[in-house]
Design an enzyme around this catalytic site. Structure first.
Site, short mmCIF file in Angstrom:
data_model
loop_
_atom_site.label_atom_id
_atom_site.label_comp_id
_atom_site.label_asym_id
_atom_site.label_seq_id
_atom_site.Cartn_x
_atom_site.Cartn_y
_atom_site.Cartn_z
N THR A 5 15.26 -4.63 2.91
CA THR A 5 16.71 -4.53 3.39
C THR A 5 17.96 -5.19 2.65
O THR A 5 19.06 -5.08 2.14
CB THR A 5 17.44 -5.10 5.44
OG1 THR A 5 15.71 -6.40 4.95
CG2 THR A 5 16.92 -4.31 5.36
N PHE B 97 14.29 0.39 9.95
CA PHE B 97 14.32 1.53 11.29
C PHE B 97 14.38 1.15 12.29
O PHE B 97 15.18 1.08 13.48
CB PHE B 97 12.76 1.99 11.11
CG PHE B 97 13.35 3.07 10.37
CD1 PHE B 97 13.35 3.97 10.20
CD2 PHE B 97 12.30 3.20 8.92
CE1 PHE B 97 12.70 5.70 9.53
CE2 PHE B 97 12.32 3.96 7.86
CZ PHE B 97 12.70 4.65 8.29
N HIS C 70 2.79 3.65 3.98
CA HIS C 70 3.51 4.30 4.23
C HIS C 70 3.60 5.82 3.25
O HIS C 70 4.72 6.51 3.67
CB HIS C 70 4.58 4.28 5.41
CG HIS C 70 4.80 3.15 6.12
ND1 HIS C 70 5.11 2.38 7.69
CD2 HIS C 70 3.27 2.87 6.46
CE1 HIS C 70 4.86 1.88 7.48
NE2 HIS C 70 3.30 2.04 8.65
N CYS D 26 3.75 20.67 -2.96
CA CYS D 26 3.65 22.05 -2.51
C CYS D 26 2.42 22.33 -1.34
O CYS D 26 1.66 21.79 -1.94
CB CYS D 26 3.87 22.82 -4.02
SG CYS D 26 3.52 24.49 -3.08
N CYS E 269 0.38 25.30 -3.18
CA CYS E 269 -1.07 24.92 -4.17
C CYS E 269 -0.76 23.63 -4.81
O CYS E 269 -1.59 23.11 -5.81
CB CYS E 269 -0.32 25.24 -4.88
SG CYS E 269 1.29 24.97 -5.95
N CYS F 176 8.62 25.08 -4.35
CA CYS F 176 7.55 24.76 -5.06
C CYS F 176 8.61 26.31 -6.36
O CYS F 176 8.83 27.83 -5.75
CB CYS F 176 6.37 25.36 -4.58
SG CYS F 176 5.40 25.24 -6.11
N SER G 225 8.28 -8.30 11.48
CA SER G 225 7.97 -8.80 12.27
C SER G 225 7.27 -8.39 13.04
O SER G 225 6.66 -9.22 14.63
CB SER G 225 9.45 -7.79 13.51
OG SER G 225 9.08 -6.75 13.89
ZN ZN Z 1 3.11 26.08 -4.74
#
Ligand code: ZN
Length: 237
Positions: free
Chosen positions: A24, A31, A119, A127, A130, A148, A190
């Site tokens: 921040t 969030f 996260h 992609c 693939c 892709c 927090s």
């Molecule tokens: Zn691909």
């Protein structure tokens, strides 16, 4: 501040565990805070936590990417004093790793090498068909849903969405680092988000430093408690 400085100077096995508060101060909204993303409502009428879920992404990638690109990617954000100090501590051989709940890649931008991104990160994208890798630029420059260039499949950010589990390798490495740490600095969180908050139970050291602006459930267990913004605190060390 003197206590913090003494503890950091005496250890070569420091681990940092950080939350949204670390970013921040670089201008990235968190969030759940007062100015947080969860307080906003998307122009489509969905709640943010609904949009950034796995099932929503699969069903409605157009709306997901509209929200994601405008809200969760902050290209102008730069590392702040917290990121820079942690990178310096690592370079000096004192800090063994940074475990972060943030997806912005600012620790790496500051020079940190051992970074565990619980996260995921906006800088890695794949992609879905693939598996080809794409950087952030592909996402930012795409119109609508990024696809892709090899197979036309939809590209998905390597970010942990709601309904998705954390990467087990990242979790394992994070727990190992915490369990082996002599000094654990927890900053800008927090500690209300599980399972990440539960990681603290693996810490066996004697120097738990908590730096956060508001109260956390772990305040009483801290050996040193500083209720100030993390960047300001580390910037003064
Ligand atoms: Zn691909």
């Amino acid at each position: 501040m003197e206590g913090l400085r003494d503890i950091l100077l005496a250890s070569d096995n420091i681990v940092f565990f950080g939350g949204a508060g670390v970013s921040t101060e670089s201008g990235i909204p968190d969030f759940r805070g007062e100015q947080g993303i969860f307080r906003t409502k998307s122009r489509y009428g969905y709640l943010p936590e609904e949009i950034i879920s796995h099932s929503f992404f699969m069903k409605n990638p157009e709306v997901f990417y509209d929200f994601y690109k405008s809200t969760m990617i902050n290209q102008e954000a730069r590392p702040n004093k917290a990121h820079l100090k942690l990178a310096k501590l690592e370079e000096a051989g004192r800090l063994k790793g940074v475990i972060t709940q943030n997806i912005d890649g600012l620790h790496q931008m500051a020079g940190s090498k051992a970074v565990y991104e619980l996260h995921g990160t906006i800088h890695k994208n794949y992609c879905m068909n693939c598996g080809k890798f794409f950087g952030l630029a592909t996402i930012v420059m795409s119109k609508g849903v990024p696809r892709c260039d090899v197979c036309g499949g939809i590209i998905k950010p390597d970010v942990v969405l709601y309904e998705e589990g954390l990467d087990s390798q990242t979790v394992e490495s994070s727990i190992q680092a915490i369990a082996a740490a002599e000094v654990l600095i927890v900053g800008g969180t927090s500690l209300n988000v599980y399972p990440a908050a539960g990681f603290l139970q693996y810490y066996k050291g004697k120097r738990l430093i908590l730096i956060n602006q508001s109260k956390t459930p772990y305040d009483k267990r801290a050996d040193l408690l500083i209720r100030e913004p993390i960047g300001e605190v580390l910037g003064r060390i």
